[in-house]
Design an enzyme around this catalytic site. Structure first.
Site, PDB file in Angstrom:
ATOM      1  N   ASP A 122       0.871  -1.184   0.000  1.00 25.83           N
ATOM      2  CA  ASP A 122       0.000   0.000   0.000  1.00 25.83           C
ATOM      3  C   ASP A 122       0.900   1.224   0.000  1.00 25.83           C
ATOM      4  OD1 ASP A 122      -2.329   1.752   0.413  1.00 25.83           O
ATOM      5  OD2 ASP A 122      -3.345  -0.110   0.932  1.00 25.83           O
ATOM      6  N   GLU A 141     -10.056   2.442  -4.970  1.00 28.65           N
ATOM      7  CA  GLU A 141      -9.739   3.844  -4.682  1.00 28.65           C
ATOM      8  C   GLU A 141      -8.587   4.392  -5.533  1.00 28.65           C
ATOM      9  OE1 GLU A 141     -11.125   4.016  -0.044  1.00 28.65           O
ATOM     10  OE2 GLU A 141      -9.124   3.218  -0.439  1.00 28.65           O
ATOM     11  N   HIS A 195      -3.048   3.177  -4.543  1.00 28.51           N
ATOM     12  CA  HIS A 195      -2.411   2.694  -3.308  1.00 28.51           C
ATOM     13  C   HIS A 195      -0.974   2.211  -3.562  1.00 28.51           C
ATOM     14  CE1 HIS A 195      -5.891   2.850  -0.541  1.00 28.51           C
ATOM     15  NE2 HIS A 195      -6.608   2.596  -1.613  1.00 28.51           N
TER      16      HIS A 195
HETATM   17  C1  ACM Z   1     -11.060  -0.754   0.609  1.00 29.85           C
HETATM   18  O1  ACM Z   1     -11.579  -0.725   1.738  1.00 29.85           O
HETATM   19  N1  ACM Z   1     -10.442   0.313   0.146  1.00 29.85           N
HETATM   20  C2  ACM Z   1     -11.106  -1.944  -0.221  1.00 29.85           C
END
Ligand code: ACM
Length: 643
Positions: free
Chosen positions: A203, A355, A277
């Site tokens: 991440d 995201e 991410h």
């Molecule tokens: C997530 O909670 N961004 C998959």
């Protein structure tokens, strides 16, 4: 409802006293498919002989059983391949019983024998978990526990899971957890028949898996500035601040954890979260970014990174995405997934997809040319192009792709499975497109959310109580159930800095998820579940595993009653009493008992509450400032004049 509890109570008493039969889950969590209490108990002998198959895959299970039966009791345990006289027998069925499948088992306990049978070793493992739960809680001691009646109630159990995918997701990027901590987590989840660890390995805050062909991922991408406070609000790291927090797993570590999990019948799903991410990867290899100046980026230390405008709409403050129009990105991913595929035997690789901010892509000439060249009409289609290429890479390694439900947007890659997290919508849509689905909606399964009132829980932006988690139904209305592989809970660790707090956030809510993915839907019963959770608490106390007691705390519902606050108190669990004070002192059960909504005295500054079960305090002392109540109700009160 009280009447109902009384009736159940009498029934249990009668059952034990006169040996009637009943179908009750006893203390087993998750509740078995069918369990019938029969007459008597099996008294564990001082010299215990167990007959069990000599299968290699079963050895860790047998070691576990041996430890539990010998350490707290001080008894001798002998496991033999053949022993007709052994009172405890573990049997692999010669002819498979189709009812129980690969993971199910039958457990028969009579006053003289314990017989556990299954089609496969996994079934024996789960049967052993149930057997250990039938013994007194003291069986969890790590040294001899005196004066215990070591006996197992006589039962006939037939048990098998509702779903094949019973997962917990563990984020080790935001905060790093050691190999031993990951093993401990696996130990705990396997006890409750979870069979899938979704390991969120990368991440913005750290790349945690060694990729030998890309060493900078871990030399540069695994370290950040250590920060303490409320993650997400920190100052950005300064150029001279030391990179003093982080860590990663070597490939040897990974192999060890994979084997450790396998010994407990847990598969590991690795997640490499791309194209969003991905800041840690970009810090290691800035050429993967489509944005100028990426070589100055630092691994995120908890500073603000996203601008969340409204639900579903956001932009990144630094470009934490891999550039979808850069061929180097696909070469990079091929290298990563080649090594990941070799390390993890599980059939799926998780590619993230969640995201992914598009604001930097929108201004990127290479992305614009890609759109022209490929006939892509939106940023969603650009991400879909990326996911399809990643899917091909994953398939070329002999693996299947799974991603968060954003991978649906702009068109799903062939054969891709979807993990539905933004509610149930994505799961329903994917299942109806005949793609496999794993349900992990925020509404029921986000264990990073607070589990009680923000006044006492460590602050997170949302709340998910145990009773709501227990409502998790993995097959959402409107979805073709054939494509729902199961469900899982997700534990993001932005606000979870250590293993004790990890335990606090996981348990007991993971018990609720375990029951939702293992037990038949019609077996679920909140009141009975709570009783079994309390039995597990006793075991956790002995094992010194942390858990949240938030289910005992009151729920504060504050309303504006013509300019005056009105406070209603309730509890998730029945049969509790709430005592309170407004005079700043600490209430106990000799204080007023809550019976109806409260209006604070005009000059009161705080409401204090404590919850009792009978004459025992069971909840935490909670102090709720009246200012906070006013804030929640929108009431503005002038401060009194000062002396
Ligand atoms: C997530 O909670 N961004 C998959």
């Amino acid at each position: 409802m009280k009447k109902y509890i009384l009736v159940i109570g009498c029934y249990f008493t009668a059952t034990f006293a006169i040996g009637q039969q009943s179908d009750s889950p006893l203390n087993i969590l998750p509740a078995p498919v069918k369990s019938v209490r029969t007459i008597g108990n099996f008294k564990v002998p001082k010299n215990i002989s167990i007959e069990a198959p000599s299968l290699v895959a079963l050895q860790p299970t047998l070691q576990f059983l041996k430890q539990r039966l010998s350490i707290p009791t001080g008894f001798n345990v002998l496991i033999k391949n053949q022993s007709s006289a052994a009172p405890i027998k573990l049997i692999l069925n010669k002819k498979a019983d189709p009812l129980i499948g690969k993971e199910g088992y039958h457990l028969s306990v009579t006053p003289s024998t314990v017989t556990l049978s299954a089609n496969e070793a996994a079934g024996l493992f789960y049967g052993v978990q149930s057997l250990v739960q039938l013994l007194p809680a003291a069986i969890e001691n790590s040294q001899v526990a005196s004066s215990n009646l070591w006996q197992i109630p006589c039962v006939e159990i037939t048990d098998y899971p509702r779903f094949g995918w019973r997962g917990l997701m563990f984020d080790v990027s935001r905060h790093f957890f050691t190999k031993q901590e990951v093993k401990d987590f696996i130990d705990q989840m396997a006890r409750y028949k979870f069979n899938l660890l979704h390991w969120h390995l990368t991440d913005d805050e750290g790349w945690r898996i060694e990729i030998k062909s890309l060493p900078a991922l871990t030399t540069k991408g695994s370290m950040r500035v250590d920060k303490t406070g409320y993650f997400g609000t920190f100052w950005p790291p300064l150029p001279n601040e030391p990179l003093n927090y982080g860590g990663f797993y070597t490939q040897e570590d990974i192999k060890e954890v994979v084997q450790y999990a396998k010994d407990r019948f847990v598969d590991i799903l690795p997640e490499i979260d791309v194209p969003g991410h991905s800041l840690a990867a970009i810090v290691a290899y800035p050429e993967l970014s489509g944005t100028a100046g990426a070589e100055n980026y630092r691994v995120r230390s908890g500073e603000k990174i996203m601008d969340w405008q409204k639900e579903g709409s956001f932009s990144a403050l630094v470009d934490n995405t891999l550039c979808p129009a850069n061929e180097k990105v696909y070469t990079f991913l091929d290298k990563v997934f080649t090594e990941v595929a070799t390390l993890f035997p599980f059939e799926y690789i998780h590619v993230g997809g969640d995201e992914c901010a598009k604001n930097f892509w929108e201004n990127n000439d290479a992305v614009k040319s890609l759109m022209k060249q490929e006939g892509l009409h939106s940023m969603h289609e650009v991400q879909s192009y990326f996911e399809k290429r990643v899917g091909k890479i994953i398939n070329s390694k002999g693996k299947k792709i799974i991603g968060w439900d954003e991978i649906l947007e702009g068109g799903l890659a062939e054969n891709a499975a979807v993990m539905s997290w933004r509610g149930e919508k994505g799961g329903i849509e994917a299942a109806n497109l005949k793609h496999e689905v794993v349900m992990s909606p925020t509404t029921f399964t986000y264990l990073d959310f607070m589990q009680g009132d923000a006044i006492i829980e460590p602050r997170v932006y949302a709340t998910l109580r145990l009773n709501k988690t227990y409502e998790f139904e993995p097959v959402p209305l409107g979805a073709d159930p054939k494509y729902i592989k199961g469900g899982q809970a997700n534990i993001w660790t932005e606000q979870i800095t250590n293993t004790r707090h990890l335990q606090y956030m996981t348990w007991p809510r993971a018990f609720a998820v375990a029951e939702s993915v293992w037990s038949p839907k019609e077996k679920k019963n909140w009141n009975n579940f709570v009783q079994r959770v309390e039995q597990q608490f006793k075991r956790y106390d002995i094992r010194e595993i942390n858990y949240a007691r938030s289910m005992y705390d009151p729920i504060f519902t504050c309303t504006n009653n013509n300019g005056e606050p009105l406070i209603s108190l309730s509890t998730e669990i029945e049969g509790l009493d709430i005592y309170y004070s407004f005079d700043n002192s600490f209430p106990d059960r000799f204080y007023p008992k809550y019976t109806s909504a409260l209006t604070p005295p005009k000059d009161a500054v705080q409401l204090r509450t404590i919850v009792y079960k009978g004459n025992q305090p069971i909840g935490r002392m909670i102090t709720m400032p009246i200012d906070e109540i006013n804030k929640r109700t929108g009431i503005k009160k002038p401060a009194p004049p000062e002396e």
